[in-house]
Design a protein around this motif. Structure first.
Motif, PDB file in Angstrom:
ATOM      1  N   ALA A 285      11.965  -2.331   0.747  1.00 44.63           N
ATOM      2  CA  ALA A 285      11.135  -2.013  -0.784  1.00 44.63           C
ATOM      3  C   ALA A 285      11.767  -0.811  -1.107  1.00 44.63           C
ATOM      4  CB  ALA A 285       9.510  -1.857  -0.186  1.00 44.63           C
ATOM      5  N   GLY A 286      12.781  -0.077  -0.810  1.00 44.37           N
ATOM      6  CA  GLY A 286      13.269   0.890  -1.242  1.00 44.37           C
ATOM      7  C   GLY A 286      13.387   2.201  -0.519  1.00 44.37           C
TER       8      GLY A 286
ATOM      9  N   ASP B 235       4.643  12.604   6.533  1.00 40.82           N
ATOM     10  CA  ASP B 235       4.181  12.057   5.414  1.00 40.82           C
ATOM     11  C   ASP B 235       3.219  11.095   5.620  1.00 40.82           C
ATOM     12  OD1 ASP B 235       5.246  14.324   3.711  1.00 40.82           O
ATOM     13  OD2 ASP B 235       7.067  13.454   4.328  1.00 40.82           O
ATOM     14  N   LEU B 236       3.504  10.075   6.417  1.00 40.11           N
ATOM     15  CA  LEU B 236       2.986   8.626   6.701  1.00 40.11           C
ATOM     16  C   LEU B 236       2.999   8.385   8.054  1.00 40.11           C
ATOM     17  CD1 LEU B 236       1.534   6.308   5.776  1.00 40.11           C
ATOM     18  CD2 LEU B 236       3.623   5.309   4.738  1.00 40.11           C
ATOM     19  N   ILE B 237       2.085   7.996   8.683  1.00 37.39           N
ATOM     20  CA  ILE B 237       2.047   7.345   9.938  1.00 37.39           C
ATOM     21  C   ILE B 237       1.361   5.984   9.772  1.00 37.39           C
ATOM     22  CG2 ILE B 237       1.231   7.688  12.313  1.00 37.39           C
ATOM     23  CD1 ILE B 237       1.621  10.651  12.129  1.00 37.39           C
TER      24      ILE B 237
ATOM     25  N   PRO C 255       8.733   5.832  -2.278  1.00 39.27           N
ATOM     26  CA  PRO C 255       9.818   6.233  -1.827  1.00 39.27           C
ATOM     27  C   PRO C 255      10.301   7.482  -2.513  1.00 39.27           C
ATOM     28  CG  PRO C 255       9.933   3.755  -2.094  1.00 39.27           C
ATOM     29  CD  PRO C 255       8.624   4.407  -2.796  1.00 39.27           C
ATOM     30  N   LYS C 256      10.755   8.281  -1.458  1.00 41.15           N
ATOM     31  CA  LYS C 256      11.412   9.882  -2.128  1.00 41.15           C
ATOM     32  C   LYS C 256      12.305  10.259  -1.004  1.00 41.15           C
ATOM     33  CE  LYS C 256       8.313  13.103  -2.069  1.00 41.15           C
ATOM     34  NZ  LYS C 256       7.376  14.153  -2.496  1.00 41.15           N
TER      35      LYS C 256
ATOM     36  N   TRP D  62       0.741  -1.226  -0.073  1.00 38.12           N
ATOM     37  CA  TRP D  62      -0.091  -0.058  -0.093  1.00 38.12           C
ATOM     38  C   TRP D  62       0.694   1.228  -0.052  1.00 38.12           C
ATOM     39  CZ3 TRP D  62      -0.227   4.473   2.634  1.00 38.12           C
ATOM     40  CH2 TRP D  62      -1.587   5.021   2.324  1.00 38.12           C
ATOM     41  N   ALA D  63       1.861   1.177   0.913  1.00 32.21           N
ATOM     42  CA  ALA D  63       2.545   2.297   0.884  1.00 32.21           C
ATOM     43  C   ALA D  63       3.436   2.747  -0.230  1.00 32.21           C
ATOM     44  CB  ALA D  63       3.983   2.199   1.983  1.00 32.21           C
TER      45      ALA D  63
END
Length: 235
Positions: A80-81, A139-141, A57-58, A50-51
Motif C-alpha cells: 500500500a506504499g 506512531d502506529l501499533i 505513508p510517510k 484504515w491505516a
C-alpha cells in the motif's frame, strides 16, 4: 466475550505457536505455502485501508505489529506504499520470525524487519534513525489476534493475568498522538474500549472498522471487532 469467560488454552502457550510456525516454515520451504492469514484476507485489507486513511505513508513513520506471525499484514502495508524502513514485526515465536523473514526474502521485501520479542517483557528494537518522544517510540501499533491469544494464557502464581498488563504496555510505547489499531474475535468493541480506555493507559477512542454482520436469535453481531485508539498529545 468477557476475559473472565475465557479459559486457558493451548492457543495461549508459546509451545503451541512454536510448533505451528515450525510446521508452517517447513511447508513454506517445501511447497511455498505462506501459511494461514489470521482472521482472513478481508481483515488485513480493512486494517490497511484504515491505516492509509488515518496514518498515511510517510518517510519517518514508525509502525509496529505485535504478534506479526507470517508477516501478512506488514507485507500488505508495504504493497500500500509504506516503506520497509518504517515497519517492524515482533513475535515471541522464533519460528514465526523465521517464516516471515523467509517470505520477505521471496517477495523482495527483505527491508521489513522481523524480530523475536516477548512484548510483555521485552522492549522492541527501535527502527534505524528513530527516536522516542516522551518515552514513546511508535506512531502506529497493530494487533491482529495477539490480544486474543494472550487472553488464553494461564494466570501467574499471584493470580494475575498477562492480559491485564498489555494495554498499559501499548500506551507506554506509543508516541503522543500515536494510534493503536486492534482486531479481535474474542472481544466486542465495548469490551475492547473497557480494556484499553482506562486511567492507567490514558488512551482515547478514535474510530472503528465495520465488519460484516450476522443476525441470530434476533440479535446482530460480527465475527470480529476492530477498534482504534489514540494517545493524546501533551497539553
Amino acid at each position: 466475550m468477557s476475559a473472565t469467560d475465557l479459559q486457558p488454552s493451548k492457543l495461549g502457550t508459546k509451545e503451541h505457536w512454536d510448533n505451528v510456525y515450525e510446521e508452517e516454515l517447513r511447508n513454506f520451504e517445501e511447497f511455498g505455502d505462506e501459511g494461514e492469514i489470521w482472521f482472513g484476507e478481508d481483515s488485513v485489507d480493512k486494517m490497511v485501508n484504515w491505516a492509509v486513511q488515518n496514518v498515511p505513508p510517510k518517510y519517518d513513520l514508525s509502525i509496529l505489529e505485535v504478534g506479526s506471525g507470517n508477516g501478512a499484514l506488514l507485507f500488505a502495508l508495504a504493497e500500500a506504499g509504506y516503506t520497509a524502513d518504517t515497519l517492524l514485526g515482533i513475535d515471541y515465536s522464533e519460528g514465526a520470525v523465521g517464516l516471515a523473514s523467509s517470505i520477505a526474502k521471496s517477495r523482495n521485501r527483505e527491508g521489513i524487519r522481523f524480530h523475536r520479542c516477548d512484548f510483555l517483557n521485552d522492549s522492541p528494537p527501535m527502527l534505524t534513525g528513530r527516536h522516542t518522544v516522551d518515552g514513546g517510540a511508535w506512531d502506529l501499533i497493530l494487533d491482529k489476534g495477539t490480544f486474543d491469544a494472550i487472553a488464553l494464557v494461564q494466570k501467574d502464581n499471584q493470580g494475575k493475568a498477562p492480559l491485564d498488563s498489555y494495554p498499559v504496555r501499548v500506551a507506554m510505547l506509543l508516541k503522543p498522538g500515536g494510534h493503536f489499531l486492534i482486531t479481535s474475535c474474542n472481544f466486542t468493541e465495548a469490551e475492547l474500549r473497557e480494556k484499553f480506555m482506562t486511567p492507567a493507559t490514558g488512551l482515547q477512542y478514535h474510530s472503528r472498522i465495520q465488519h460484516q454482520t450476522f443476525t441470530f436469535g434476533g440479535k446482530s453481531g460480527s465475527l470480529c471487532s476492530s477498534v482504534a485508539f489514540v494517545k493524546p498529545t501533551a497539553t
